[in-house]
Motif scaffolding. Structure first.
Motif, short mmCIF file in Angstrom:
data_model
loop_
_atom_site.label_atom_id
_atom_site.label_comp_id
_atom_site.label_asym_id
_atom_site.label_seq_id
_atom_site.Cartn_x
_atom_site.Cartn_y
_atom_site.Cartn_z
N GLY A 128 0.78 -1.23 0.00
CA GLY A 128 0.00 0.00 0.00
C GLY A 128 0.81 1.28 0.00
O GLY A 128 0.28 2.34 0.32
N HIS A 129 2.09 1.22 -0.33
CA HIS A 129 2.95 2.41 -0.29
C HIS A 129 2.71 3.27 -1.53
O HIS A 129 3.05 2.88 -2.66
N ALA A 130 2.11 4.44 -1.34
CA ALA A 130 1.75 5.29 -2.48
C ALA A 130 2.98 5.80 -3.20
O ALA A 130 3.00 5.91 -4.43
N GLY A 131 4.05 6.13 -2.46
CA GLY A 131 5.27 6.62 -3.09
C GLY A 131 5.88 5.59 -4.02
O GLY A 131 6.39 5.91 -5.11
N ALA A 132 5.85 4.33 -3.59
CA ALA A 132 6.38 3.26 -4.44
C ALA A 132 5.54 3.12 -5.71
O ALA A 132 6.08 2.85 -6.80
N ARG A 133 4.23 3.27 -5.57
CA ARG A 133 3.38 3.23 -6.77
C ARG A 133 3.81 4.31 -7.75
O ARG A 133 3.90 4.08 -8.96
N ALA A 134 4.04 5.51 -7.20
CA ALA A 134 4.44 6.62 -8.08
C ALA A 134 5.79 6.34 -8.73
O ALA A 134 5.97 6.56 -9.95
N ASN A 135 6.77 5.87 -7.95
CA ASN A 135 8.10 5.58 -8.50
C ASN A 135 8.04 4.50 -9.58
O ASN A 135 8.63 4.62 -10.66
N LEU A 136 7.32 3.42 -9.23
CA LEU A 136 7.23 2.32 -10.17
C LEU A 136 6.42 2.71 -11.40
O LEU A 136 6.75 2.32 -12.55
N GLY A 137 5.35 3.48 -11.15
CA GLY A 137 4.53 3.95 -12.27
C GLY A 137 5.32 4.82 -13.23
O GLY A 137 5.21 4.68 -14.46
N GLU A 138 6.17 5.71 -12.67
CA GLU A 138 7.00 6.58 -13.51
C GLU A 138 7.99 5.74 -14.33
O GLU A 138 8.20 5.99 -15.52
N ALA A 139 8.58 4.73 -13.66
CA ALA A 139 9.55 3.89 -14.35
C ALA A 139 8.89 3.14 -15.52
O ALA A 139 9.44 3.09 -16.64
N TYR A 140 7.73 2.54 -15.26
CA TYR A 140 7.04 1.80 -16.33
C TYR A 140 6.56 2.74 -17.43
O TYR A 140 6.57 2.40 -18.62
N LEU A 141 6.13 3.93 -17.07
CA LEU A 141 5.61 4.87 -18.05
C LEU A 141 6.70 5.35 -19.00
O LEU A 141 6.49 5.46 -20.21
N THR A 142 7.88 5.61 -18.42
CA THR A 142 8.97 6.17 -19.23
C THR A 142 9.93 5.12 -19.76
O THR A 142 10.74 5.39 -20.64
N GLY A 143 9.85 3.89 -19.20
CA GLY A 143 10.80 2.86 -19.59
C GLY A 143 12.17 3.09 -19.02
O GLY A 143 13.17 2.56 -19.53
N ASP A 144 12.27 3.88 -17.97
CA ASP A 144 13.55 4.19 -17.34
C ASP A 144 13.94 3.05 -16.41
O ASP A 144 13.26 2.81 -15.40
N HIS A 145 15.01 2.31 -16.71
CA HIS A 145 15.53 1.18 -15.93
C HIS A 145 14.69 -0.09 -16.06
O HIS A 145 15.07 -1.12 -15.52
N VAL A 146 13.53 -0.01 -16.68
CA VAL A 146 12.68 -1.20 -16.84
C VAL A 146 12.12 -1.21 -18.26
O VAL A 146 12.15 -0.18 -18.95
N ASP A 147 11.61 -2.35 -18.65
CA ASP A 147 10.92 -2.40 -19.93
C ASP A 147 9.66 -1.56 -19.85
O ASP A 147 8.88 -1.69 -18.89
N GLN A 148 9.47 -0.69 -20.83
CA GLN A 148 8.34 0.22 -20.77
C GLN A 148 7.02 -0.55 -20.80
O GLN A 148 6.85 -1.49 -21.57
N ASP A 149 6.10 -0.14 -19.91
CA ASP A 149 4.76 -0.73 -19.84
C ASP A 149 3.82 0.39 -19.46
O ASP A 149 3.55 0.65 -18.28
N VAL A 150 3.39 1.13 -20.51
CA VAL A 150 2.60 2.34 -20.28
C VAL A 150 1.33 2.04 -19.49
O VAL A 150 0.97 2.76 -18.55
N GLU A 151 0.65 0.98 -19.85
CA GLU A 151 -0.61 0.66 -19.18
C GLU A 151 -0.39 0.42 -17.68
O GLU A 151 -1.13 0.94 -16.84
N ARG A 152 0.66 -0.38 -17.37
CA ARG A 152 0.97 -0.65 -15.96
C ARG A 152 1.40 0.63 -15.24
O ARG A 152 1.03 0.89 -14.09
N GLY A 153 2.17 1.48 -15.96
CA GLY A 153 2.62 2.73 -15.36
C GLY A 153 1.46 3.65 -15.00
O GLY A 153 1.39 4.21 -13.90
N LEU A 154 0.52 3.79 -15.96
CA LEU A 154 -0.64 4.65 -15.70
C LEU A 154 -1.52 4.09 -14.57
O LEU A 154 -2.04 4.83 -13.74
N GLU A 155 -1.63 2.76 -14.54
CA GLU A 155 -2.43 2.12 -13.49
C GLU A 155 -1.86 2.46 -12.10
O GLU A 155 -2.59 2.82 -11.19
N LEU A 156 -0.54 2.33 -12.00
CA LEU A 156 0.11 2.60 -10.72
C LEU A 156 0.03 4.08 -10.35
O LEU A 156 -0.20 4.45 -9.19
#
Length: 849
Positions: free
Chosen positions: A638-666
């Motif tokens: 339930g950590h909101a900050g982690a959602r934001a960090n992970l969401g940003e990473a998935y959205l931009t593909g920074d350090h991870v394979d880009q997954d826009v849908e997962r990023g926006l969800e988070l």
């Protein structure tokens, strides 16, 4: 016949069935010979030949002579020549007053006293009133006045109080030297008496009473000696005078009365004269006084001064048990069960208590009920416990009544019975049981089982607290602190502190928490730490966790030792804080290994923030797989900050394979949870079309949500977007400038840098190198990376250089170390160069910093 007593009508009419006692009928036909026979019987009684006297009185009673009934009534009342039987005594006194005779007043007095005190007959204030008036009218020079005054002082059933008449009657009796009347007046004038308080009058009567007792004591009256001793106690009429008290107790002991010797020993030990009291008790015990044996054993187990003597105590208690003392069974049984003074034999103690219970001892029943109900050393048997408690209650023991009420309130041993529980607890409270007051008061305050009645609950808890019940003090204090009662935090703190100072461990916990949160007192973590440490030393279960929280708070204030202690105690938040401290070098030297260790410990304990910190740490290292694992764990917790960090990473593909849908969800989940940075990122995405179509309305909505949540960098970003109009949001220079200016004036370095660059570049707003320099300097002096780079580029350009940014930034550091105004002047001069101005204006600024 109606009877009008002097002083007005105070009582209802005489019941018809008793009118013969007061109608003044025909006098009994007794001649001189008959009186001679009565007189001979009286002489025989005085000689102590009671059986002979009874034989003399029997024929006289058969002839219906009142004096014979009267004399026989006295023998039954006192148990002389016959077994004491006050029922029979009352019957004979009644026969003696059915016809007038010279003993009519005496018999009325004796019978009136029995009715007044309820001995041998059911108490009847109305009959006592008329009988005592009848005795008074006979002018007997006995204590009819005093007994009548006692009844009229406060009134009784069927009899109205008349304090003024009671006072006159007492004064008449006191004038004749009657000790009972003199003592009563001393008490009546004392504080709390039924007459207007008059300390001088009270002391005068008390001294007169002492004079009467001293005369009786001089004649060898042991009871007078003991009464004199009681005058000199803390609550005595003549005040606490230990020397006088001990003197009269010793006089009573030396008089040789075995009961007096035992009483003197008991009273002396209670008065703190331990050595002398024990010596007297032991003397009485050696002479076979069983109660002295029992009390001596108890005294040796619980001495007022000195150390317990368990071996000697047990010897005397066993001696008393062999002589049939039920009290000794209970005293030794409780000691063995509770491990008192080193005695510890649960089975033998239970056996002694069981034996006392079989003999219907109420305290033994109450103790056994307590053991079977909630004692960890005995297997709980609530049904058996309730049986013991019911029996103890029926025998009138208030502790049994209290426990029974508590059990029925909670439904232990039987289904809950709130109505009967309330009745029992009220009963016990009326008998002074502070535990009952506390239990009932708490029940009224909570309203869970009994009807919610805060006023009644407060009253009961106050009574228990005033009686010294520290648990009640704490409960009442908590109620004041948490608002269950009228918000009076200062009174709550006073009560809790009082209980804590008296050794109540839970009160220490409550007080520590109050100091931690600043409830009712100024926040003081040192005081919180002190009280919680003391509670921990007392062994209170909740002290450990509370103390760990305080140590964590102390750590947050820079007390790294406290933070280490909290972390070592296993507090997940403290472990996470300590890990971040080592990670960032806050209060300790940076130590990546120890940071990772403590964050790992916190993560294993389920701390979401620690998992998020580890995720960011591994993300910075480039270990995206491990980073994602930690961030996903934080998200799952339930950590909101982690959602934001992970969401940003998935959205931009920074350090991870880009997954826009997962990023926006988070990001949406984090934003909905109130995370302003997630809302800001969604605003940026809709503004620039990162993973979604550009949408001005959505962009501005998310920017505004971040602004409302306190993200000043979102204010700057929205202002810059409006100022430039180069994304989804259409250009609105005036509104954009207003937002940027507002954020810059509030000290946001990103807004200062953006506004500085706009003033340097011109176009959207009029060029103003001086203001541009000022804003860039303010942003750069706060460490704003883009602003520092802009100034460094300006420096390079002014000197025709294209590289060596490191030297340029070193130059900036030298400038910032100089006086502020000089720095601004230097920058203003620098930016007068057109190439430098263009270079500074071309550097892209970051509003989020």
């Amino acid at each position: 016949m109606t009877h009008e007593p002097p002083g007005g009508q105070h009582a209802a009419p005489i019941p018809a069935e008793y009118e013969a006692w007061f109608d003044g009928g025909i006098e009994a036909p007794m001649d001189g010979h008959d009186w001679d026979r009565v007189n001979r019987a009286q002489d025989t009684i005085e000689a102590g030949h009671y059986e002979e006297a009874i034989e003399q009185l029997q024929p006289l009673m058969e002839m219906g002579f009142p004096p014979a009934y009267y004399e026989m009534g006295k023998l039954y009342e006192r148990g002389l020549g016959v077994e004491a039987d006050r029922v029979e005594a009352a019957r004979l006194y009644g026969k003696a007053i059915e016809r007038p005779s010279p003993i009519h007043g005496h018999a009325s007095l004796n019978l009136g006293r029995l009715y007044l005190e309820g001995r041998g007959v059911e108490r009847n204030d109305l009959l006592a009133y008329y009988l005592l008036w009848q005795a008074k009218d006979a002018d007997l020079e006995r204590n009819a006045d005093a007994l009548l005054a006692r009844l009229l002082a406060e009134g009784g059933e069927g009899v109205e109080a008349d304090p003024e008449l009671a006072q006159r009657l007492y004064e008449q009796a006191a004038a004749r030297g009657e000790a009972q009347a003199i003592e009563a007046l001393a008490k009546a004038y004392a504080p709390g008496g039924w007459l207007e308080e008059d300390p001088a009058q009270s002391m005068d009567y008390a001294q007169r009473y002492a004079d009467v007792l001293e005369s009786e004591a001089a004649a060898g009256e042991v009871n007078a000696m003991l009464q004199l001793a009681s005058l000199y106690t803390t609550d005595g009429l003549l005040g606490d005078q230990p020397d006088q008290r001990v003197h009269w107790l010793q006089q009573a002991a030396e008089a040789g009365d075995l009961d007096a010797l035992a009483r003197a020993g008991r009273d002396m030990t209670r008065a703190g004269e331990q050595q002398q009291g024990v010596a007297l008790l032991e003397d009485a015990a050696r002479q076979g006084h069983v109660d002295a044996m029992a009390f001596l054993g108890q005294t040796l187990l619980e001495p007022e001064v000195g150390s317990p003597e368990p071996v000697r105590a047990e010897r005397w208690l066993r001696e008393a048990i062999e002589h049939g003392s039920v009290d000794a069974h209970v005293i030794l049984g409780r000691a063995l069960v509770e491990g008192q003074a080193g005695l510890n034999d649960l089975p033998r103690g239970m056996g002694l208590l069981e034996q006392a219970a079989e003999r219907h001892d109420p305290l033994a029943l109450a103790q056994l009920g307590s053991l079977y109900l909630n004692d960890e050393r005995v297997a709980g048997q609530p049904y058996i416990a309730l049986d013991y408690l019911e029996r103890g209650h029926e025998l009138g023991h208030p502790w049994a009544t209290e426990q029974l009420g508590d059990a029925l309130l909670e439904g232990r041993g039987s289904p809950p019975d709130p109505s009967r529980a309330e009745e029992l607890l009220e009963n016990a409270a009326d008998q002074g049981q502070t535990g009952a007051m506390r239990i009932l008061g708490a029940a009224y305050l909570s309203g869970d089982v009994l009807p919610y009645h805060p006023t009644r609950g407060q009253d009961l808890l106050e009574r228990a607290a005033q009686a010294g019940d520290t648990t009640a003090m704490t409960q009442l204090g908590e109620a004041y602190l948490d608002g269950s009662l009228e918000d009076v935090p200062s009174e709550g703190i006073r009560l809790v502190r009082q209980a804590a100072q008296q050794g109540d461990a839970y009160a220490m916990v409550v007080l520590g928490r109050a100091y931690r949160h600043g409830d009712g007192v100024e926040r003081d973590l040192a005081e919180a730490n002190r009280w919680l440490t003391q509670a921990q030393q007392e062994g209170h279960d909740s002290a450990d966790d509370a103390l760990t929280y305080v140590q964590r708070d102390l750590g947050a204030q820079g007390d790294i030792e406290a933070l280490v202690a909290a972390a070592e105690d296993g507090h997940p938040g403290a472990m996470a804080d300590l890990g971040r401290a080592f990670l960032n070098g806050e209060g300790v030297e940076r130590d990546q290994g120890r940071a990772e260790y403590w964050l790992g410990q916190a993560h294993q304990a389920g701390h979401a923030g620690a998992a998020a910190s580890l995720g960011r740490m591994y993300m910075d290292r480039g270990d995206s797989a491990t980073a994602v694992d930690y961030l996903e764990a934080a998200v799952a917790r339930g950590h909101a900050g982690a959602r934001a960090n992970l969401g940003e990473a998935y959205l931009t593909g920074d350090h991870v394979d880009q997954d826009v849908e997962r990023g926006l969800e988070l990001l949406h989940a984090a934003a909905d949870a109130g995370m302003p940075h997630a809302a800001f990122l969604l605003g940026e995405a809709h503004q620039h079309g990162d993973g979604v179509e550009q949408n001005a309305e959505e962009a501005e909505r998310w920017y505004q949500q971040a602004i409302d949540a306190g993200a000043d960098y979102a204010n700057a970003a929205l202002g810059l977007a409006l100022m430039r109009g180069d994304g989804a949001i259409e250009q609105d220079v005036e509104r954009g400038y207003e937002l940027l200016h507002q954020a810059a004036e509030q000290g946001h370095p990103g807004a200062q840098a953006s506004l500085g660059r706009e003033y340097l570049r011109g176009g959207n707003i009029e060029t103003d190198p001086e203001r541009g320099a000022n804003y860039l300097y303010e942003a750069a002096s706060q460490g704003h990376r883009s602003a520092r780079l802009a100034l460094a580029e300006a420096y390079l350009a002014s000197r025709g250089l294209q590289a060596n940014q490191e030297q340029a930034l070193l130059w900036l550091d030298d400038v910032f170390e100089s006086e502020g105004q000089m720095a601004v002047e230097t920058l203003r001069q620098l930016l007068s160069d057109e190439e430098a101005l263009a270079a500074a204006g071309d550097v892209e600024v970051e509003t989020e910093e």
